[in-house]
Scaffold this active site. Structure first.
Site, PDB file in Angstrom:
ATOM      1  N   LYS A  14       0.829  -1.219   0.000  1.00 60.56           N
ATOM      2  CA  LYS A  14       0.000   0.000   0.000  1.00 60.56           C
ATOM      3  C   LYS A  14       0.866   1.274   0.000  1.00 60.56           C
ATOM      4  CE  LYS A  14      -2.342  -1.098   3.807  1.00 60.56           C
ATOM      5  NZ  LYS A  14      -1.806  -2.426   4.165  1.00 60.56           N
ATOM      6  N   ARG A  89      -9.496   0.525   9.385  1.00 60.32           N
ATOM      7  CA  ARG A  89      -8.969  -0.808   9.693  1.00 60.32           C
ATOM      8  C   ARG A  89      -9.936  -1.613  10.546  1.00 60.32           C
ATOM      9  NH1 ARG A  89      -3.189   0.243   9.183  1.00 60.32           N
ATOM     10  NH2 ARG A  89      -1.896  -1.564   9.559  1.00 60.32           N
ATOM     11  N   ARG A 128      11.133  -5.840   4.362  1.00 59.44           N
ATOM     12  CA  ARG A 128      10.967  -4.392   4.605  1.00 59.44           C
ATOM     13  C   ARG A 128      11.718  -3.982   5.888  1.00 59.44           C
ATOM     14  NH1 ARG A 128       4.942  -2.161   5.042  1.00 59.44           N
ATOM     15  NH2 ARG A 128       5.021  -3.126   7.099  1.00 59.44           N
ATOM     16  N   ARG A 134      11.655  -0.609  10.751  1.00 56.01           N
ATOM     17  CA  ARG A 134      10.503  -0.472  11.655  1.00 56.01           C
ATOM     18  C   ARG A 134      10.531  -1.551  12.729  1.00 56.01           C
ATOM     19  NH1 ARG A 134       5.019   0.174   8.192  1.00 56.01           N
ATOM     20  NH2 ARG A 134       4.218  -0.871  10.055  1.00 56.01           N
ATOM     21  N   ARG A 146       0.023  -9.103  13.852  1.00 57.09           N
ATOM     22  CA  ARG A 146      -0.573  -8.163  12.890  1.00 57.09           C
ATOM     23  C   ARG A 146      -1.420  -8.907  11.860  1.00 57.09           C
ATOM     24  NH1 ARG A 146       4.698  -5.314  11.351  1.00 57.09           N
ATOM     25  NH2 ARG A 146       3.554  -4.092   9.820  1.00 57.09           N
TER      26      ARG A 146
HETATM   27  P1  AMP Z   1       0.852   0.574   9.087  1.00 52.35           P
HETATM   28  O1  AMP Z   1       1.989   1.512   8.827  1.00 52.35           O
HETATM   29  O2  AMP Z   1      -0.393   0.930   8.328  1.00 52.35           O
HETATM   30  O3  AMP Z   1       1.253  -0.866   8.947  1.00 52.35           O
HETATM   31  O4  AMP Z   1       0.462   0.761  10.633  1.00 52.35           O
HETATM   32  C1  AMP Z   1       1.378   0.466  11.662  1.00 52.35           C
HETATM   33  C2  AMP Z   1       0.632   0.276  12.971  1.00 52.35           C
HETATM   34  O5  AMP Z   1      -0.047   1.483  13.322  1.00 52.35           O
HETATM   35  C3  AMP Z   1      -0.448  -0.792  12.960  1.00 52.35           C
HETATM   36  O6  AMP Z   1       0.053  -2.087  13.186  1.00 52.35           O
HETATM   37  C4  AMP Z   1      -1.353  -0.314  14.098  1.00 52.35           C
HETATM   38  O7  AMP Z   1      -0.775  -0.615  15.351  1.00 52.35           O
HETATM   39  C5  AMP Z   1      -1.298   1.192  13.929  1.00 52.35           C
HETATM   40  N1  AMP Z   1      -2.379   1.674  13.018  1.00 52.35           N
HETATM   41  C6  AMP Z   1      -2.221   2.218  11.780  1.00 52.35           C
HETATM   42  N2  AMP Z   1      -3.408   2.543  11.239  1.00 52.35           N
HETATM   43  C7  AMP Z   1      -4.350   2.181  12.148  1.00 52.35           C
HETATM   44  C8  AMP Z   1      -5.775   2.225  12.168  1.00 52.35           C
HETATM   45  N3  AMP Z   1      -6.490   2.697  11.120  1.00 52.35           N
HETATM   46  N4  AMP Z   1      -6.405   1.762  13.274  1.00 52.35           N
HETATM   47  C9  AMP Z   1      -5.722   1.291  14.336  1.00 52.35           C
HETATM   48  N5  AMP Z   1      -4.383   1.190  14.375  1.00 52.35           N
HETATM   49  C10 AMP Z   1      -3.689   1.633  13.291  1.00 52.35           C
END
Ligand code: AMP
Length: 187
Positions: A14, A89, A128, A134, A146
């Site tokens: 994404k 999400r 990644r 990260r 996750r």
């Molecule tokens: P991402 O970069 O989208 O993989 O997000 C990293 C982490 O941020 C996720 O594993 C969640 O812990 C948190 N996070 C990101 N977006 C959301 C969301 N829409 N709702 C809840 N937690 C989120």
């Protein structure tokens, strides 16, 4: 205003696709993950609370991300469209987004879902981790959490947008350019 949602499991690509789409279509990219990482970097109260959850591979509370998205909508009034990445999400977030947009006389334009199998999620996130560093990418147990959080809480969002007639799915296995072309075709 156009509101596109990039959907898919962690590691589906994404973020990579969003960067290319922003360049081509001049969308405002709203990644809740990036916004949360920014809060962590700046050492804010919100960032401190979010970090504990992100580091475990759990979701942060709906109200937190909903608030961040609402303030971004308010701040960016003269953009050509929004590209939401990593939000919504949960079904509650999707419902909240609908209500937020409805109050502005707007609606979600389309949900573009990039699908890859679970085995590939693991593989992609591990590679990644070597590039982006990260913390939540570096440990198999966190990645597994996750993936299961995605199935339990995020996957139901698919049915929500299918019912609204806004859901379009593409196969996310292929080269970055192949996937990009498919997404551009939809947009
Ligand atoms: P991402 O970069 O989208 O993989 O997000 C990293 C982490 O941020 C996720 O594993 C969640 O812990 C948190 N996070 C990101 N977006 C959301 C969301 N829409 N709702 C809840 N937690 C989120």
């Amino acid at each position: 205003m156009k509101y596109f949602i990039l959907f898919g499991p962690p590691g589906a690509g994404k973020g990579t696709q969003a960067a290319k789409l922003v360049e081509k279509f001049k969308f405002k990219h709203l990644s809740t993950g990036d916004l949360l990482r920014e809060e962590i970097k700046n050492g804010t109260e919100l960032g401190k609370k979010a970090k504990a959850l992100i580091d475990k591979g759990s979701l942060v509370p709906d109200e937190v991300v909903e608030g961040m998205i609402a303030s971004q909508f308010e701040k960016n009034t003269s953009v050509g469209g929004f590209l939401l990445d990593g939000f919504p999400r949960t079904t509650a977030q999707a419902e909240h987004l609908d209500a937020m947009l409805k109050a502005r006389g707007e609606e979600v334009t389309s949900v573009i879902s990039i699908m890859i199998p679970d085995e590939m999620v693991m593989e992609r996130i591990r590679s990644r981790a070597l590039i982006e560093g990260r913390a939540d990418d570096a440990n198999d147990e966190i990645i597994a959490n996750r993936i299961s959080t995605y199935h339990a809480k995020t996957e139901p969002v698919i049915e929500f947008y299918k019912a609204a007639g806004k859901y379009q799915e593409i196969n996310g296995v292929g080269t970055i350019e192949e996937i990009f072309d498919k997404i551009c075709g939809i947009i």
